[in-house]
Design a protein around this motif. Structure first.
Motif, mmCIF file in Angstrom:
data_model
loop_
_atom_site.group_PDB
_atom_site.id
_atom_site.type_symbol
_atom_site.label_atom_id
_atom_site.label_comp_id
_atom_site.label_asym_id
_atom_site.label_seq_id
_atom_site.Cartn_x
_atom_site.Cartn_y
_atom_site.Cartn_z
ATOM 1 N N PRO A 63 9.291 8.386 -3.000
ATOM 2 C CA PRO A 63 7.971 7.648 -2.617
ATOM 3 C C PRO A 63 7.559 8.930 -1.269
ATOM 4 O O PRO A 63 5.881 9.014 -1.336
ATOM 5 C CB PRO A 63 8.450 6.785 -0.868
ATOM 6 N N GLU A 64 8.320 10.067 -1.419
ATOM 7 C CA GLU A 64 7.276 11.349 -0.605
ATOM 8 C C GLU A 64 6.808 12.717 -0.992
ATOM 9 O O GLU A 64 6.180 13.272 -0.664
ATOM 10 C CB GLU A 64 8.752 12.110 0.128
ATOM 11 N N GLN A 65 6.752 12.042 -2.769
ATOM 12 C CA GLN A 65 6.145 12.711 -3.212
ATOM 13 C C GLN A 65 4.787 11.974 -3.950
ATOM 14 O O GLN A 65 4.234 12.446 -4.653
ATOM 15 C CB GLN A 65 6.868 13.082 -4.877
ATOM 16 N N MET A 66 4.728 11.449 -3.459
ATOM 17 C CA MET A 66 3.329 10.350 -3.340
ATOM 18 C C MET A 66 2.216 10.467 -1.855
ATOM 19 O O MET A 66 2.492 10.582 -0.965
ATOM 20 C CB MET A 66 3.652 8.800 -3.337
ATOM 21 N N VAL A 67 1.048 10.236 -2.312
ATOM 22 C CA VAL A 67 0.299 10.832 -1.137
ATOM 23 C C VAL A 67 -1.581 9.638 -1.382
ATOM 24 O O VAL A 67 -1.710 9.502 -2.616
ATOM 25 C CB VAL A 67 -0.427 11.875 -0.875
ATOM 26 N N PHE A 68 -1.186 8.803 -0.140
ATOM 27 C CA PHE A 68 -2.312 7.829 -0.528
ATOM 28 C C PHE A 68 -3.261 8.461 0.568
ATOM 29 O O PHE A 68 -3.115 8.749 1.559
ATOM 30 C CB PHE A 68 -2.490 6.207 -0.121
ATOM 31 N N VAL A 69 -4.797 8.689 -0.038
ATOM 32 C CA VAL A 69 -5.728 8.503 0.408
ATOM 33 C C VAL A 69 -6.824 7.271 1.166
ATOM 34 O O VAL A 69 -7.313 6.778 0.069
ATOM 35 C CB VAL A 69 -6.836 10.005 0.322
ATOM 36 N N THR A 70 -7.180 6.956 1.471
ATOM 37 C CA THR A 70 -8.382 5.792 2.005
ATOM 38 C C THR A 70 -9.020 6.419 2.837
ATOM 39 O O THR A 70 -9.620 7.124 3.480
ATOM 40 C CB THR A 70 -7.630 4.753 2.734
ATOM 41 N N GLY A 71 -10.345 5.619 2.040
ATOM 42 C CA GLY A 71 -11.653 5.820 3.087
ATOM 43 C C GLY A 71 -12.084 4.112 4.658
ATOM 44 O O GLY A 71 -10.603 4.200 4.637
ATOM 45 N N ILE A 72 -12.917 4.253 4.611
ATOM 46 C CA ILE A 72 -13.202 3.110 5.435
ATOM 47 C C ILE A 72 -13.677 1.667 5.503
ATOM 48 O O ILE A 72 -14.419 1.493 3.930
ATOM 49 C CB ILE A 72 -14.075 3.406 6.256
ATOM 50 N N GLY A 73 -13.418 0.689 5.694
ATOM 51 C CA GLY A 73 -13.390 -0.929 4.822
ATOM 52 C C GLY A 73 -12.456 -1.461 5.318
ATOM 53 O O GLY A 73 -11.230 -0.802 5.050
ATOM 54 N N CYS A 74 -12.001 -2.893 4.022
ATOM 55 C CA CYS A 74 -11.081 -3.334 3.970
ATOM 56 C C CYS A 74 -9.784 -2.708 3.996
ATOM 57 O O CYS A 74 -8.577 -2.916 4.107
ATOM 58 C CB CYS A 74 -10.913 -4.886 4.300
ATOM 59 N N SER A 75 -10.592 -2.458 2.060
ATOM 60 C CA SER A 75 -9.056 -1.713 1.592
ATOM 61 C C SER A 75 -8.360 -0.453 2.416
ATOM 62 O O SER A 75 -7.626 -0.264 1.974
ATOM 63 C CB SER A 75 -9.852 -1.166 0.326
ATOM 64 N N GLY A 76 -9.496 -0.197 3.134
ATOM 65 C CA GLY A 76 -8.731 1.775 4.343
ATOM 66 C C GLY A 76 -7.928 1.596 4.532
ATOM 67 O O GLY A 76 -6.430 2.050 5.054
ATOM 68 N N ARG A 77 -7.563 -0.155 5.144
ATOM 69 C CA ARG A 77 -5.600 -0.589 5.477
ATOM 70 C C ARG A 77 -4.607 0.038 4.858
ATOM 71 O O ARG A 77 -3.700 0.034 4.837
ATOM 72 C CB ARG A 77 -6.019 -1.798 6.114
ATOM 73 N N PHE A 78 -5.061 -0.075 3.753
ATOM 74 C CA PHE A 78 -3.692 -0.644 2.405
ATOM 75 C C PHE A 78 -3.067 1.124 2.596
ATOM 76 O O PHE A 78 -1.394 0.887 2.994
ATOM 77 C CB PHE A 78 -5.080 0.161 0.825
ATOM 78 N N VAL A 79 -3.711 2.113 3.436
ATOM 79 C CA VAL A 79 -2.769 3.533 3.091
ATOM 80 C C VAL A 79 -0.977 3.144 4.201
ATOM 81 O O VAL A 79 -0.150 3.511 3.710
ATOM 82 C CB VAL A 79 -3.477 4.646 3.970
ATOM 83 N N TYR A 80 -1.437 2.184 5.452
ATOM 84 C CA TYR A 80 -0.696 2.133 6.683
ATOM 85 C C TYR A 80 0.574 1.095 5.605
ATOM 86 O O TYR A 80 0.944 1.345 6.666
ATOM 87 C CB TYR A 80 -1.553 1.632 7.329
ATOM 88 N N TYR A 81 0.324 0.377 4.667
ATOM 89 C CA TYR A 81 1.101 -0.613 4.382
ATOM 90 C C TYR A 81 2.118 0.553 3.259
ATOM 91 O O TYR A 81 3.092 -0.230 2.631
ATOM 92 C CB TYR A 81 0.932 -1.777 3.851
ATOM 93 N N MET A 82 1.777 1.156 2.719
ATOM 94 C CA MET A 82 2.894 1.863 2.183
ATOM 95 C C MET A 82 3.423 3.141 2.273
ATOM 96 O O MET A 82 3.240 3.922 3.599
ATOM 97 C CB MET A 82 1.716 3.208 0.942
ATOM 98 N N ASP A 83 5.048 2.700 1.910
ATOM 99 C CA ASP A 83 5.938 4.019 2.721
ATOM 100 C C ASP A 83 5.827 5.247 2.376
ATOM 101 O O ASP A 83 6.974 5.847 1.917
ATOM 102 C CB ASP A 83 6.898 3.407 3.597
ATOM 103 N N THR A 84 4.585 5.966 2.378
ATOM 104 C CA THR A 84 4.338 7.571 1.586
ATOM 105 C C THR A 84 4.031 8.106 2.036
ATOM 106 O O THR A 84 3.463 8.104 3.826
ATOM 107 C CB THR A 84 3.577 7.308 0.348
ATOM 108 N N TYR A 85 3.728 9.309 2.042
ATOM 109 C CA TYR A 85 2.253 10.370 3.281
ATOM 110 C C TYR A 85 0.725 9.849 2.509
ATOM 111 O O TYR A 85 0.791 8.587 1.553
ATOM 112 C CB TYR A 85 2.544 11.976 2.270
#
Lengths: 368, 614
Positions: A63-85
């Motif tokens: 998981p520390e090798q993964m990075v999620f990048v999100t924008g604004i909108g409902c989908s943007g919250r996805f990043v906070y739910y993944m225990d990665t960078y």
């Protein structure tokens, strides 16, 4: 639970870096953060998150090798739910930020989660350029055909005539066809799937993850608050069998009960939906996502004018192109080979210099 | 052969002016190098048109290069030229007004034909109508002599004519006793694959030199003795190169690869061009699809553990502000270089101005403070880039570095620093969990800086974003008091940098000056030159110059209050003056100039003299 080696990882040198070699035992829990998930009850995003978290351990990427990048909108919250960078960026800019992450660090597994407004309106430019550069980023675009977070305005994928808060007399805008747009931008991997079909979604994610370079995945996602049942034709129990056109490589494309309908090749090279019984076998389109020409994929993308009628799902295109971050690394290696490893002292003294000796008198030791 | 006398000069300002196709920048550049070798102190300023290829012979197509060289320490490219070389009527028309009274005017006589005169707006030939009576005019048929000198070298007439700039260079090299070997060596190296062009250029250069020596037109040559200088190795450097090299130096001294991402924009493109040549320093350069993507990718690279840098000019700074604001929230290192130009909007892209100070300090929504530094001279761009990197990395913050068109394009001799003596920058990546409850991305150190944990580091996984974060944990928080605390913490972190920067130094020889001139940015040379000069004529004047525009040095208020009067010259309508007045309730006076041209030492002479004689 899955126990895997380094399968599915594609580092710059073919899979080096942290985590390689040793077998990893990863579970869904390793990727779920401690943050409470806060989408509206019944939102399609829950299904996507749950499917993703269940699928991702099989990649064997720590998981520390993964990075999620999100924008604004409902989908943007996805990043906070993944225990990665992860980086929760600003509206539309996730592909740009992810381009920096993936280009600086080809060893990372970088994912963008975005929506139809984020990716196709405010961030349209970044999206097409990330696609044409073939940056090693997997872009998951949740398409709900509405602006949810701002409470219900029409989006760039909303159908013409859509009545929303900002279009009480109906929308005048012609919608984007996201798959066709991505193909037009020469994306090397383009796919479409739906939120509620766990198996199909998993299959598409698996192929996107295995693809080297950029992957664009449109996920039809139901917004039960502002645009409920927009994809009912493709997800409803009675209707989905009639409308889902499943793309499988090497197979003639037929759909409907008993494969009664098919995708037929026209004499001008375009594709249309026809009755299988009326179509000679050699004119039934056989899918090939690796076709070097994007034209058949583009024709498949244009079979329907929207998800209310028979629509193609699956991997439209999956071809190999040089990957941007690896190209940049290679250029640095070549420049270093040619010019030698950078030496700051040499750089400062390059070109025309002159020496002043004690006493402040310049001497003629001019070097060019 | 006529005998020529040698006349000593302390300082000379020469301006080469011609059509943009005449090679004036190259001529100026070569004259500069020969001058540098001789040990003169010097400063240069090119002035070229915005149009890439304006129609030949028109006023819009005039390109000029000015060099000031002297036997003493100088700090500006000079005000009024003593010598003007005009390669065509348009160059004369646009530059004559700057030439000093009774100054030397050397014209390419061959270019003063009806068509060119008409394009330049002359109804009669100024060489014949007596309008140049106030100058020492030398009419030299440069084109035709050049063509004759290159005869039999297999060049077309057009190709031969192109070497006339080398003729002008040769003539001026003779006139000011410049060494010729520097130029000939350069020509040989530059054109070693084009023997015809090489021979033609050398022939034209020699023809120009010999023309000065043999014709009776010129009675003297001039000599400018070397200027005293500290021992060391020197080079001539332009601000844009110095800035790019400063970034490379920051990479070397921090061990962080530079990720420079930028969208083409005048005059900042020079940085992208220069940095893209240094990939062997592991510099990654990305020409992004737009200004927003450029800073987005740089910020992404910083998150990934490299030193993200983006460069732009005014309109691009506007576009980047939203992402700068994100960087303020993320508290990641990032350098934003703004090579300022005349605005608003597209303004005058090739003309200088320093009117982005308030945009740099306050151009974002919400409370989003960040450090701002400004370079003062071409060579100082190197140091300022290093300083911007030091602050960005140590305090995990975006830093705006202000340069401007004038600084970027002009050049000066630079005593090369010892590489090992340059400041070291410690990225100090987080490698360990920093709290009993796990990794806390917003748990701050003694500088109020947060940990920089880069992807790939086991145990330190975290998510950060533009939404307000809870103090310490970095989790999303809309809690009222937390927002106020975070707002104050972000401001306190930037304010605290004042403990870590040099105090404001004052150049006040006798300590009894009545007037303090407070400057920032590229006005340094004009202010320093004028303060020294007016002091010699008895004016009690001091100079202080700000590199750090946010935060200010700790002693700034004390310095300002020591003087009866404070004058703040700026290439805007008084932005720093407004800040100083607002912060200290101090009656600072403002002198402003927004003409797309730098403030000159002569402008400062007038401002200082006026205030100290009234």
């Amino acid at each position: 639970m899955t126990t895997v080696g380094n399968g599915g990882r594609h580092g710059p040198d073919g899979g080096g870096g942290p985590g390689s070699g040793a077998a990893l035992t990863l579970t869904k829990k390793d990727f779920a953060s401690d943050q409470e998930v806060r989408w509206c009850p019944g939102c399609g995003d829950y299904a996507i998150l749950s499917t993703f978290q269940a699928f991702v351990p099989e990649l064997g990427i720590p998981p520390e090798q993964m990075v999620f990048v999100t924008g604004i909108g409902c989908s943007g919250r996805f990043v906070y739910y993944m225990d990665t960078y992860g980086v929760h960026g600003i509206h539309g800019r996730a592909p740009a930020i992810a381009t920096g992450v993936a280009t600086a660090r080809p060893d990372l597994s970088v994912w963008v989660v975005t929506g139809d407004g984020d990716a196709l309106s405010i961030g349209g430019n970044h999206l097409i350029h990330a696609l044409r550069r073939n940056v090693n980023v997997k872009i998951l675009m949740f398409n709900n055909q509405i602006y949810g977070l701002t409470k219900g305005q029409y989006s760039p994928t909303s159908e013409e005539g859509k009545v929303t808060k900002s279009t009480p007399f109906g929308s005048l805008d012609h919608p984007f066809n996201p798959v066709a747009l991505a193909l037009g931008a020469e994306a090397s991997f383009v796919a479409r799937t739906v939120d509620v079909d766990r198996q199909h979604l998993t299959g598409v994610l698996r192929r996107a993850a295995a693809h080297e370079g950029v992957a664009f995945v449109e996920i039809y996602q139901n917004c039960n608050v502002f645009n409920d049942d927009a994809f009912l034709a493709l997800t409803g129990k009675e209707t989905k069998g009639l409308n889902q056109i499943r793309l499988e490589d090497g197979k003639p494309v037929t759909f409907g009960p008993d494969g009664a309908r098919c995708v037929a090749v026209e004499f001008d090279g375009t594709l249309r939906i026809a009755d299988t019984a009326d179509t000679p076998e050699e004119l039934v389109y056989v899918h090939d996502s690796g076709h070097p020409n994007p034209a058949p994929a583009f024709a498949l993308a244009n079979l329907s004018s929207g998800p209310t009628e028979p629509t193609a799902l699956g991997v439209f295109r999956d071809v190999r192109r040089p990957v941007y971050g690896e190209l940049m690394d290679r250029q640095i290696a070549l420049a270093t080979e040619k010019l030698g490893r950078g030496d700051l002292g040499k750089l400062l003294h390059s070109g025309d210099t002159w020496v002043v000796e004690d006493g402040g008198v310049p001497v003629g030791s001019f070097q060019s | 052969m006529p005998t020529k006398t040698v006349e000593q000069k302390e300082r000379v300002v020469v301006r080469f002016a011609g059509d943009s196709g005449d090679g004036m920048q190259l001529t100026g550049d070569r004259f500069t190098n020969a001058t540098a070798v001789l040990g003169n102190d010097l400063a240069t300023l090119p002035d070229f048109p915005a149009e890439i290829r304006a129609p030949a012979g028109t006023l819009a197509g005039v390109s000029a290069f000015q060099i000031h060289f002297a036997s003493q320490d100088i700090v500006t490219p000079g005000d009024a030229p003593n010598v003007l070389i005009a390669m065509n009527p348009a160059a004369l028309q646009t530059n004559l007004r700057d030439l000093e009274p009774n100054g030397t005017l050397i014209v390419n006589e061959d270019a003063f034909v009806d068509r060119n005169l008409e394009k330049a707006g002359y109804s009669t030939n100024p060489l014949d109508d007596g309008s140049l009576g106030g100058y020492r005019v030398y009419r030299v048929p440069m084109t035709s002599i050049t063509v004759r000198a290159t005869e039999g070298m297999g060049l077309t007439k057009k190709e031969a004519e192109r070497s006339k700039n080398m003729f002008a260079l040769g003539l001026l090299s003779w006139m000011y006793s410049r060494p010729t070997d520097v130029t000939t060596k350069w020509v040989e190296k530059k054109f070693n694959r084009k023997p015809d062009i090489l021979r033609a250029n050398l022939a034209a250069f020699r023809a120009g030199y010999n023309f000065g020596e043999t014709t009776e037109l010129f009675a003297h040559t001039y000599e400018v003795k070397p200027a005293p200088a500290l021992p060391g190795t020197y080079r001539n450097i332009a601000g844009s190169t110095a800035l790019a090299w400063g970034l490379v130096a920051a990479s070397v001294r921090s061990g962080l690869p530079i990720f420079y991402s930028s969208y083409p924009i005048t005059p900042a493109s020079e940085l992208l061009h220069e940095l893209s040549r240094h990939k062997n320093f592991a510099v990654r350069t990305l020409q992004a699809e737009d200004e927003i993507a450029a800073i987005g990718a740089a910020l992404g690279a910083s998150f990934a553990g490299q030193l993200g840098v983006t460069g732009t000019s005014g309109p691009g700074l506007d576009l980047k502000q939203e992402t700068i604001s994100l960087a303020v929230a993320l508290e990641l290192p990032l350098i934003v270089v703004d090579v300022q130009r005349a605005g608003p909007s597209t303004g005058m892209p090739t003309k200088t101005e320093a009117a982005d100070l308030l945009a740099a300090l306050y151009g974002r929504h919400g409370e989003s403070p960040l450090p701002v530094v400004a370079a003062s001279t071409p060579a100082n761009c190197f140091d300022t880039a290093l300083e911007a990197a030091r602050i960005a990395v140590k305090y995990r913050t975006p830093v705006i570095l202000l340069s401007d068109t004038f600084l970027g394009n002009s050049s000066e001799p630079w005593r090369l620093p010892d590489v090992d003596g340059l400041p070291e920058i410690d990225p100090h990546f987080a490698t360990q969990v920093n709290h009993d409850d796990g990794f806390m991305p917003y748990l701050r150190d003694e500088n109020l800086a947060r940990p920089w944990a880069v992807p790939g580091t086991p145990g330190l996984r975290h998510r950060i974003g533009g939404l307000e974060k809870e103090d310490v944990t970095g989790n999303i928080s809309y809690e009222a008091e937390n927002h106020e605390r975070m707002t104050k913490l972000r401001a306190a972190k930037v304010a605290k940098i004042a403990d870590d920067i040099p105090l404001l130094e004052v150049d006040d020889e006798t300590g009894d000056a009545e007037l303090l001139v407070l400057g920032w940015g590229s006005t340094f040379g004009a202010i320093r030159g004028s303060v020294r000069r007016t002091r010699r004529s008895g004016r009690k004047v001091a100079h202080a110059h700000l590199t750090h525009l946010n935060p200010w040095p700790r002693n700034i208020e004390g310095v300002l209050r020591r003087y009866r009067r404070v004058l703040i010259p700026e290439m805007n309508t008084g932005q720093l003056a407004m800040l100083v007045r607002a912060r200290f309730l101090l009656d600072a006076e403002s002198y402003t100039k927004v003409q797309g041209q730098p403030i000159l030492a002569a402008d400062m002479d007038e401002q200082i003299t006026r205030r100290l004689t009234s």
